[in-house]
Write a protein that holds these residues in place. Structure first.
Motif, PDB file in Angstrom:
ATOM      1  N   ASN A 109       0.843  -0.911   0.001  1.00  0.00           N
ATOM      2  CA  ASN A 109       0.136   0.290  -0.157  1.00  0.00           C
ATOM      3  C   ASN A 109       0.355   1.231   0.196  1.00  0.00           C
ATOM      4  N   VAL A 110       0.830   1.920  -0.977  1.00  0.00           N
ATOM      5  CA  VAL A 110       2.132   2.926  -1.649  1.00  0.00           C
ATOM      6  C   VAL A 110       1.116   4.121  -0.807  1.00  0.00           C
ATOM      7  N   GLN A 111       1.796   4.682   0.244  1.00  0.00           N
ATOM      8  CA  GLN A 111       1.217   6.074   0.825  1.00  0.00           C
ATOM      9  C   GLN A 111       2.018   7.236   0.775  1.00  0.00           C
ATOM     10  N   SER A 112       3.463   6.983   0.100  1.00  0.00           N
ATOM     11  CA  SER A 112       4.318   8.291   0.329  1.00  0.00           C
ATOM     12  C   SER A 112       5.353   7.661  -0.710  1.00  0.00           C
ATOM     13  N   LYS A 113       5.896   9.446  -1.389  1.00  0.00           N
ATOM     14  CA  LYS A 113       6.854   9.231  -1.411  1.00  0.00           C
ATOM     15  C   LYS A 113       8.572   8.139  -1.274  1.00  0.00           C
ATOM     16  N   ARG A 114       8.908   8.244  -0.212  1.00  0.00           N
ATOM     17  CA  ARG A 114       9.517   7.549   0.916  1.00  0.00           C
ATOM     18  C   ARG A 114       9.558   6.138   0.379  1.00  0.00           C
ATOM     19  N   ASP A 115       7.762   5.154   0.250  1.00  0.00           N
ATOM     20  CA  ASP A 115       7.424   3.910  -0.483  1.00  0.00           C
ATOM     21  C   ASP A 115       8.001   4.066  -1.927  1.00  0.00           C
ATOM     22  N   VAL A 116       7.226   4.984  -2.541  1.00  0.00           N
ATOM     23  CA  VAL A 116       7.968   4.460  -4.636  1.00  0.00           C
ATOM     24  C   VAL A 116       9.259   4.536  -4.052  1.00  0.00           C
ATOM     25  N   ASN A 117      10.365   4.594  -3.279  1.00  0.00           N
ATOM     26  CA  ASN A 117      11.884   5.002  -3.237  1.00  0.00           C
ATOM     27  C   ASN A 117      12.278   2.903  -2.660  1.00  0.00           C
ATOM     28  N   ARG A 118      11.351   2.226  -2.794  1.00  0.00           N
ATOM     29  CA  ARG A 118      11.752   1.244  -2.468  1.00  0.00           C
ATOM     30  C   ARG A 118      12.050  -0.031  -3.067  1.00  0.00           C
ATOM     31  N   GLU A 119      13.344  -0.502  -2.969  1.00  0.00           N
ATOM     32  CA  GLU A 119      13.829  -1.836  -4.286  1.00  0.00           C
ATOM     33  C   GLU A 119      13.104  -2.629  -4.173  1.00  0.00           C
ATOM     34  N   VAL A 120      13.391  -2.963  -5.386  1.00  0.00           N
ATOM     35  CA  VAL A 120      12.452  -4.067  -6.147  1.00  0.00           C
ATOM     36  C   VAL A 120      13.498  -5.223  -6.592  1.00  0.00           C
ATOM     37  N   VAL A 121      13.214  -6.002  -6.693  1.00  0.00           N
ATOM     38  CA  VAL A 121      14.023  -7.344  -7.213  1.00  0.00           C
ATOM     39  C   VAL A 121      13.006  -7.679  -8.359  1.00  0.00           C
ATOM     40  N   LYS A 122      13.464  -7.070  -9.295  1.00  0.00           N
ATOM     41  CA  LYS A 122      11.590  -8.143 -10.389  1.00  0.00           C
ATOM     42  C   LYS A 122      12.297  -9.127 -11.311  1.00  0.00           C
ATOM     43  N   THR A 123      11.966 -10.345 -11.366  1.00  0.00           N
ATOM     44  CA  THR A 123      12.234 -11.558 -12.429  1.00  0.00           C
ATOM     45  C   THR A 123      11.394 -11.284 -13.848  1.00  0.00           C
ATOM     46  N   ASP A 124      12.105 -12.300 -14.875  1.00  0.00           N
ATOM     47  CA  ASP A 124      11.738 -12.170 -15.678  1.00  0.00           C
ATOM     48  C   ASP A 124       9.657 -12.405 -16.343  1.00  0.00           C
ATOM     49  N   TYR A 125       9.599 -13.129 -14.679  1.00  0.00           N
ATOM     50  CA  TYR A 125       8.582 -14.316 -14.127  1.00  0.00           C
ATOM     51  C   TYR A 125       7.347 -13.554 -14.072  1.00  0.00           C
ATOM     52  N   ALA A 126       8.329 -12.224 -12.773  1.00  0.00           N
ATOM     53  CA  ALA A 126       6.896 -11.358 -12.623  1.00  0.00           C
ATOM     54  C   ALA A 126       6.174 -10.558 -13.307  1.00  0.00           C
ATOM     55  N   THR A 127       4.760 -10.818 -12.500  1.00  0.00           N
ATOM     56  CA  THR A 127       3.614  -9.992 -12.760  1.00  0.00           C
ATOM     57  C   THR A 127       3.346  -8.772 -12.630  1.00  0.00           C
ATOM     58  N   THR A 128       3.627  -7.098 -12.974  1.00  0.00           N
ATOM     59  CA  THR A 128       2.975  -6.447 -12.266  1.00  0.00           C
ATOM     60  C   THR A 128       1.700  -5.721 -12.395  1.00  0.00           C
ATOM     61  N   ARG A 129       0.807  -5.260 -11.049  1.00  0.00           N
ATOM     62  CA  ARG A 129      -0.189  -4.445 -11.208  1.00  0.00           C
ATOM     63  C   ARG A 129      -0.655  -3.444 -10.301  1.00  0.00           C
ATOM     64  N   ILE A 130      -1.244  -2.441 -11.051  1.00  0.00           N
ATOM     65  CA  ILE A 130      -1.561  -1.244 -10.014  1.00  0.00           C
ATOM     66  C   ILE A 130      -3.123  -1.407 -10.608  1.00  0.00           C
ATOM     67  N   PRO A 131      -4.117  -1.944  -9.034  1.00  0.00           N
ATOM     68  CA  PRO A 131      -5.982  -2.443 -10.071  1.00  0.00           C
ATOM     69  C   PRO A 131      -6.100  -0.787  -9.749  1.00  0.00           C
ATOM     70  N   GLU A 132      -5.482   0.307  -9.307  1.00  0.00           N
ATOM     71  CA  GLU A 132      -6.653   1.773  -9.354  1.00  0.00           C
ATOM     72  C   GLU A 132      -6.372   2.248 -10.586  1.00  0.00           C
ATOM     73  N   ILE A 133      -5.603   1.963 -11.643  1.00  0.00           N
ATOM     74  CA  ILE A 133      -5.221   2.268 -12.370  1.00  0.00           C
ATOM     75  C   ILE A 133      -6.099   1.448 -13.670  1.00  0.00           C
ATOM     76  N   ASP A 134      -5.625   0.053 -13.482  1.00  0.00           N
ATOM     77  CA  ASP A 134      -6.038  -0.948 -14.520  1.00  0.00           C
ATOM     78  C   ASP A 134      -4.317  -1.383 -14.842  1.00  0.00           C
ATOM     79  N   PHE A 135      -3.617  -0.964 -14.080  1.00  0.00           N
ATOM     80  CA  PHE A 135      -2.363  -1.591 -14.986  1.00  0.00           C
ATOM     81  C   PHE A 135      -1.933  -2.549 -14.771  1.00  0.00           C
ATOM     82  N   GLU A 136      -1.398  -3.382 -15.257  1.00  0.00           N
ATOM     83  CA  GLU A 136      -0.626  -4.538 -15.507  1.00  0.00           C
ATOM     84  C   GLU A 136       0.462  -4.479 -16.355  1.00  0.00           C
ATOM     85  N   ILE A 137       1.768  -5.005 -15.662  1.00  0.00           N
ATOM     86  CA  ILE A 137       2.864  -6.178 -16.493  1.00  0.00           C
ATOM     87  C   ILE A 137       2.573  -6.944 -17.043  1.00  0.00           C
ATOM     88  N   PRO A 138       2.332  -7.929 -17.620  1.00  0.00           N
ATOM     89  CA  PRO A 138       2.676  -9.199 -17.647  1.00  0.00           C
ATOM     90  C   PRO A 138       3.463  -9.446 -17.821  1.00  0.00           C
TER      91      PRO A 138
END
Length: 449
Positions: A89-118
């Motif tokens: 649950n991203v609430q601030s700029k600090r949350d946006v700066n969190r580090e992420v390890v994302k592999t080829d098989y990962a799906t990224t979604r943001i439900p509020e804007i119907d956004f998805e990276i398959p």
């Protein structure tokens, strides 16, 4: 080619610990085509090991003709036994700066804007949530001049979507960031570690057949289910089975030993141990030898004496650990299954959170975070030295964890064992909601007839 065949010397030397002082750790350079200007550029490949993560391949492309650069990572380790889903649950700029390890098989979604990276549409990356959003914005902006010339209405809608993404990237609008990886090799940073992050939910789950197919795993290693050989538990009780595998550290051929053990006043468990002669890596893991219990189990021990630390502990892979006095909670899946003592389990927790945490290194680590982790390590040491009285809680919804009762068969005055009904969410994580056993025997008889 020797690395692919698991040569002990080659694989151990190729994947080296990441270090700025290692002069021998030089990337391999390959001349390759630039997909931006179609001139020749240079791709640099570095095979390294990230502490607390696993072996990765870092690739970086640079084109001197047009200045185009691109950096990617690929996991070189094994696929995990369970998939993982992070919901933040991203609430601030600090949350946006969190580090992420994302592999080829990962799906990224943001439900509020119907956004998805398959899955399998982007290469793996070690980045931040802001970096993922920025990469998306840049990708959408590339073809905007052409869209405006051909279809202004579509281009205007994309401009509006880009503006919404920019608002999320700047931390102006709260949103939910979901990272779902069936391979189990993705990660979202918890800046409050070792304390629990109230805004971050981590769920481990069993992969479906479709997800196994996506990541290239075939069920039963390609065997026909009808050809499976039945193994009698009585035959395995006094026998140590051994089967070939690869070392999770250097990928050299190794042997895994497996034995069925009966724990007094509990049940049977399977202990597996792997020793690598090439790099010396040793690992052990414990699996429950029985079925999932009808009720979950919560074990609470009041540690009042140093002798309590010698108690045997069986922690299954579905068990979470809680120490209320330290405001510490370790979710299921972390540390895997273990059969050790309470002292050994506390040392493993300290090593996992403090000593082997990669996010305590580099520019991303703040002094405040380092102080919190050091203070947590000191408190663990105080418990190990008998200077601090705490409650140690094992919560296993599968009911397959165990903490030794030194007063058995009498009740332990310092330990309570509670049985409870699992919630729908806990059954979902264990894969029980989709299991249908009603009328199974009757349907089998009908099929045989």
């Amino acid at each position: 080619m020797s690395v692919l065949h698991g040569d002990p010397v080659s694989s151990a030397s190729v994947f080296r610990d990441i270090s700025a002082e290692d002069e021998e750790q030089q990337p391999a350079e390959i001349e390759s085509l630039c997909m931006n200007c179609y001139q020749n550029g240079v791709t640099r490949l570095l095979l390294t090991k990230v502490p607390f993560f696993r072996e990765i391949i870092v690739s970086s492309f640079t084109c001197d003709s047009c200045g185009w650069t691109n950096t990617e990572i690929q996991s070189a380790g094994r696929i995990q036994e369970q998939g993982v889903r992070y919901s933040l649950n991203v609430q601030s700029k600090r949350d946006v700066n969190r580090e992420v390890v994302k592999t080829d098989y990962a799906t990224t979604r943001i439900p509020e804007i119907d956004f998805e990276i398959p899955a399998c549409t982007q290469k793996g990356a070690l980045t931040t949530i802001e970096g993922i959003l920025e990469r998306t914005i840049v990708g959408l902006q590339q073809e905007q001049p052409l869209r405006k010339a051909e279809n202004a209405e579509v281009a205007n809608k994309i401009d509006e979507f880009i503006a919404r993404l920019q608002s999320l990237k700047d931390g102006e609008t709260p949103f939910t960031f979901i990272l779902d990886d069936p391979s189990g090799n993705s990660f979202v940073e918890n800046p409050f570690a070792p304390q629990k992050d109230e805004h971050l939910t981590v769920t481990h789950y069993r992969r479906s057949k479709e997800e196994d197919s996506l990541i290239g795993i075939e069920s039963l290693n390609g065997q026909n289910p009808e050809e499976k050989t039945e193994i009698n538990a009585e035959d395995l009780r006094d026998e140590v089975l051994q089967f070939p595998t690869n070392c999770p550290e250097c990928n050299a051929p190794a042997a895994t030993n497996m034995k069925l053990v009966q724990i007094p006043h509990f049940k049977e468990v399977i202990i597996m141990a792997t020793n690598c002669d090439a790099c010396g890596h040793r690992t052990n893991e414990v699996k429950s030898g029985g079925a999932i219990e009808s009720l979950g189990t919560k074990i609470t021990l009041h540690i009042t004496d140093p002798s309590d630390l010698t108690r045997d502990v069986l922690k299954s892979e579905t068990c979470s650990i809680n120490i209320p006095e330290l405001e510490f909670e370790l979710g299921m899946g972390a540390l895997g299954g273990k059969f050790t003592t309470l002292e050994g389990l506390l040392k493993d927790i300290r090593d996992l959170v403090v000593d082997k945490n990669p996010f305590t290194l580099g520019d991303s680590c703040t002094s405040e975070r380092m102080e919190k982790l050091k203070e947590f390590g000191k408190k663990i040491d105080q418990i190990l030295e008998g200077q601090m009285i705490v409650h140690f809680i094992l919560d296993d919804p599968a009911g397959n964890s165990y903490l030794q009762n030194v007063y058995a068969p009498e009740e332990d005055p310092e330990m309570t064992v509670e049985k409870y009904e699992r919630t729908f969410e806990q059954n979902e994580e264990l894969g029980l909601n989709d299991m249908k056993t009603d009328g199974y025997e009757e349907s089998e008889k009908n099929s045989e007839s």
